[in-house]
Design an enzyme around this catalytic site. Sequence first.
Site, PDB file in Angstrom:
ATOM      1  N   ASP A   1       3.106   3.645   6.848  1.00 47.48           N
ATOM      2  CA  ASP A   1       2.249   3.408   8.014  1.00 47.48           C
ATOM      3  C   ASP A   1       3.018   2.852   9.198  1.00 47.48           C
ATOM      4  OD1 ASP A   1       2.618   0.758   6.760  1.00 47.48           O
ATOM      5  OD2 ASP A   1       1.239   0.117   8.343  1.00 47.48           O
TER       6      ASP A   1
ATOM      7  N   ARG B   1      -0.700   6.976   7.373  1.00 47.68           N
ATOM      8  CA  ARG B   1      -0.381   7.076   5.942  1.00 47.68           C
ATOM      9  C   ARG B   1      -0.793   8.429   5.367  1.00 47.68           C
ATOM     10  NH1 ARG B   1       0.839   1.842   4.024  1.00 47.68           N
ATOM     11  NH2 ARG B   1      -0.315   0.159   4.997  1.00 47.68           N
TER      12      ARG B   1
ATOM     13  N   PHE C   1      12.385   4.633  12.218  1.00 49.97           N
ATOM     14  CA  PHE C   1      11.103   4.245  11.649  1.00 49.97           C
ATOM     15  C   PHE C   1      10.280   5.496  11.370  1.00 49.97           C
ATOM     16  CE2 PHE C   1       6.852   2.468  11.397  1.00 49.97           C
ATOM     17  CZ  PHE C   1       7.074   1.368  10.591  1.00 49.97           C
ATOM     18  N   VAL C   2       9.874   5.659  10.117  1.00 52.39           N
ATOM     19  CA  VAL C   2       9.151   6.871   9.734  1.00 52.39           C
ATOM     20  C   VAL C   2       7.727   6.546   9.275  1.00 52.39           C
ATOM     21  CG1 VAL C   2      11.189   8.213   9.105  1.00 52.39           C
ATOM     22  CG2 VAL C   2      10.139   6.724   7.399  1.00 52.39           C
TER      23      VAL C   2
ATOM     24  N   ASP D   1      14.174  -0.575   2.622  1.00 49.39           N
ATOM     25  CA  ASP D   1      14.715  -0.774   3.967  1.00 49.39           C
ATOM     26  C   ASP D   1      15.737  -1.917   3.907  1.00 49.39           C
ATOM     27  OD1 ASP D   1      14.625  -0.237   6.793  1.00 49.39           O
ATOM     28  OD2 ASP D   1      13.353  -1.988   7.064  1.00 49.39           O
TER      29      ASP D   1
ATOM     30  N   GLU E   1       8.126   2.879  -5.342  1.00 49.06           N
ATOM     31  CA  GLU E   1       8.066   2.327  -3.982  1.00 49.06           C
ATOM     32  C   GLU E   1       8.170   3.467  -2.969  1.00 49.06           C
ATOM     33  OE1 GLU E   1       7.349   0.318  -1.749  1.00 49.06           O
ATOM     34  OE2 GLU E   1       8.733  -1.383  -1.734  1.00 49.06           O
ATOM     35  N   ASP E   2       7.649   3.239  -1.790  1.00 49.17           N
ATOM     36  CA  ASP E   2       7.754   4.266  -0.746  1.00 49.17           C
ATOM     37  C   ASP E   2       9.142   4.283  -0.109  1.00 49.17           C
ATOM     38  OD1 ASP E   2       7.382   1.813   0.514  1.00 49.17           O
ATOM     39  OD2 ASP E   2       5.842   2.519   1.897  1.00 49.17           O
TER      40      ASP E   2
ATOM     41  N   LYS F   1       0.809  -1.196   0.000  1.00 53.18           N
ATOM     42  CA  LYS F   1       0.000   0.000   0.000  1.00 53.18           C
ATOM     43  C   LYS F   1       0.852   1.259   0.000  1.00 53.18           C
ATOM     44  CE  LYS F   1      -3.519  -2.098   2.982  1.00 53.18           C
ATOM     45  NZ  LYS F   1      -4.062  -2.040   4.363  1.00 53.18           N
ATOM     46  N   GLY F   2       2.043   1.195   0.589  1.00 60.22           N
ATOM     47  CA  GLY F   2       2.821   2.388   0.902  1.00 60.22           C
ATOM     48  C   GLY F   2       3.098   3.350  -0.241  1.00 60.22           C
TER      49      GLY F   2
ATOM     50  N   LYS G   1      16.855   3.649   3.247  1.00 55.88           N
ATOM     51  CA  LYS G   1      17.637   3.580   4.490  1.00 55.88           C
ATOM     52  C   LYS G   1      18.838   2.672   4.227  1.00 55.88           C
ATOM     53  CE  LYS G   1      13.699   3.413   7.660  1.00 55.88           C
ATOM     54  NZ  LYS G   1      13.054   2.513   8.642  1.00 55.88           N
TER      55      LYS G   1
HETATM   56  P1  IMP Z   1      12.146  -3.974   2.981  1.00 58.76           P
HETATM   57  O1  IMP Z   1      11.633  -5.221   2.326  1.00 58.76           O
HETATM   58  O2  IMP Z   1      12.779  -4.265   4.308  1.00 58.76           O
HETATM   59  O3  IMP Z   1      13.047  -3.158   2.086  1.00 58.76           O
HETATM   60  O4  IMP Z   1      10.917  -3.109   3.374  1.00 58.76           O
HETATM   61  C1  IMP Z   1      10.150  -2.467   2.454  1.00 58.76           C
HETATM   62  C2  IMP Z   1       8.777  -2.179   3.015  1.00 58.76           C
HETATM   63  O5  IMP Z   1       8.769  -2.110   4.444  1.00 58.76           O
HETATM   64  C3  IMP Z   1       8.314  -0.836   2.551  1.00 58.76           C
HETATM   65  O6  IMP Z   1       7.608  -0.934   1.339  1.00 58.76           O
HETATM   66  C4  IMP Z   1       7.457  -0.349   3.702  1.00 58.76           C
HETATM   67  O7  IMP Z   1       6.117  -0.744   3.512  1.00 58.76           O
HETATM   68  C5  IMP Z   1       8.013  -1.026   4.920  1.00 58.76           C
HETATM   69  N1  IMP Z   1       8.891  -0.128   5.721  1.00 58.76           N
HETATM   70  C6  IMP Z   1      10.231  -0.157   5.821  1.00 58.76           C
HETATM   71  N2  IMP Z   1      10.705   0.820   6.611  1.00 58.76           N
HETATM   72  C7  IMP Z   1       9.624   1.505   7.030  1.00 58.76           C
HETATM   73  C8  IMP Z   1       9.453   2.664   7.879  1.00 58.76           C
HETATM   74  O8  IMP Z   1      10.387   3.313   8.412  1.00 58.76           O
HETATM   75  N3  IMP Z   1       8.165   3.079   8.067  1.00 58.76           N
HETATM   76  C9  IMP Z   1       7.093   2.451   7.507  1.00 58.76           C
HETATM   77  N4  IMP Z   1       7.211   1.372   6.710  1.00 58.76           N
HETATM   78  C10 IMP Z   1       8.469   0.901   6.476  1.00 58.76           C
HETATM   79 MG    MG Z   2       4.054  -0.840   5.380  1.00 59.34          MG
END
Ligand code: IMP
Ligand code: MG
Length: 188
Positions: free
Chosen positions: A162, A168, A155-156, A106, A102-103, A46-47, A134
């Site tokens: 969200d 959101r 964490f943002v 991480d 993508e939002d 959703k992000g 990040k």
């Molecule tokens: P990854 O797979 O660890 O790279 O995470 C990606 C997904 O985790 C993103 O699309 C977000 O939905 C969520 N996410 C990662 N960091 C944050 C944060 O700081 N705040 C909110 N959602 C996050």
């Molecule tokens: Mg999320």
Amino acid sequence: MKDLYGDIDRVLIDEKQIEARTRELSRQIEADYEDTEDLLLICVLKGGYVFLSDLSRALARPHDIDFMGVSSYGAGTQSSGAVQIIMDLKQPIAGRNVLIVEDIVDSGRTLDYMLRNLQARSPGSLRICTLLSKPARREVEVPIDYTGFEIPDEFVVGYGLDFDELYRNLPFIAVMKPAVFAHLTNGD
Ligand code: IMP
Ligand code: MG
């Protein structure tokens, strides 16, 4: 009613900064795809919905959009590591110029999974545009073509992002008060 603004510790990136950076990214994308008529933006739900909406409107060129729902997080702030497609694209992407929107990147696990999944569908090209990254949290390297902002390991929420499905709709990127996390143990 819950006071969303009362849970905010500080604004990390405000609306004007997001708007200015989105405009810059759009000019860059327009230039990079200048020689093609075809461009498909894939919004990661959703992000990604808020960023997609602003980026799409900032792009002064033809493009179409599609959505893909992926889930890697539960209610907590740690990725479970396992990525799942919960809603797939409505169309084939073979031969298309695809840009994933993508939002935040991480650990990199979500995009790593998506890249492999989408690459198997033989797009003409496949690139990534993320509003936030990040770098300190990266576990899997993913080739990001367009990054809005690199942020520290915090964490943002807001602008699509969200915590436990809330925040959101905040129009900026913010760090929450530690007390909001206090009841969490670990992971989901
Ligand atoms: P990854 O797979 O660890 O790279 O995470 C990606 C997904 O985790 C993103 O699309 C977000 O939905 C969520 N996410 C990662 N960091 C944050 C944060 O700081 N705040 C909110 N959602 C996050
Ligand atoms: Mg999320």
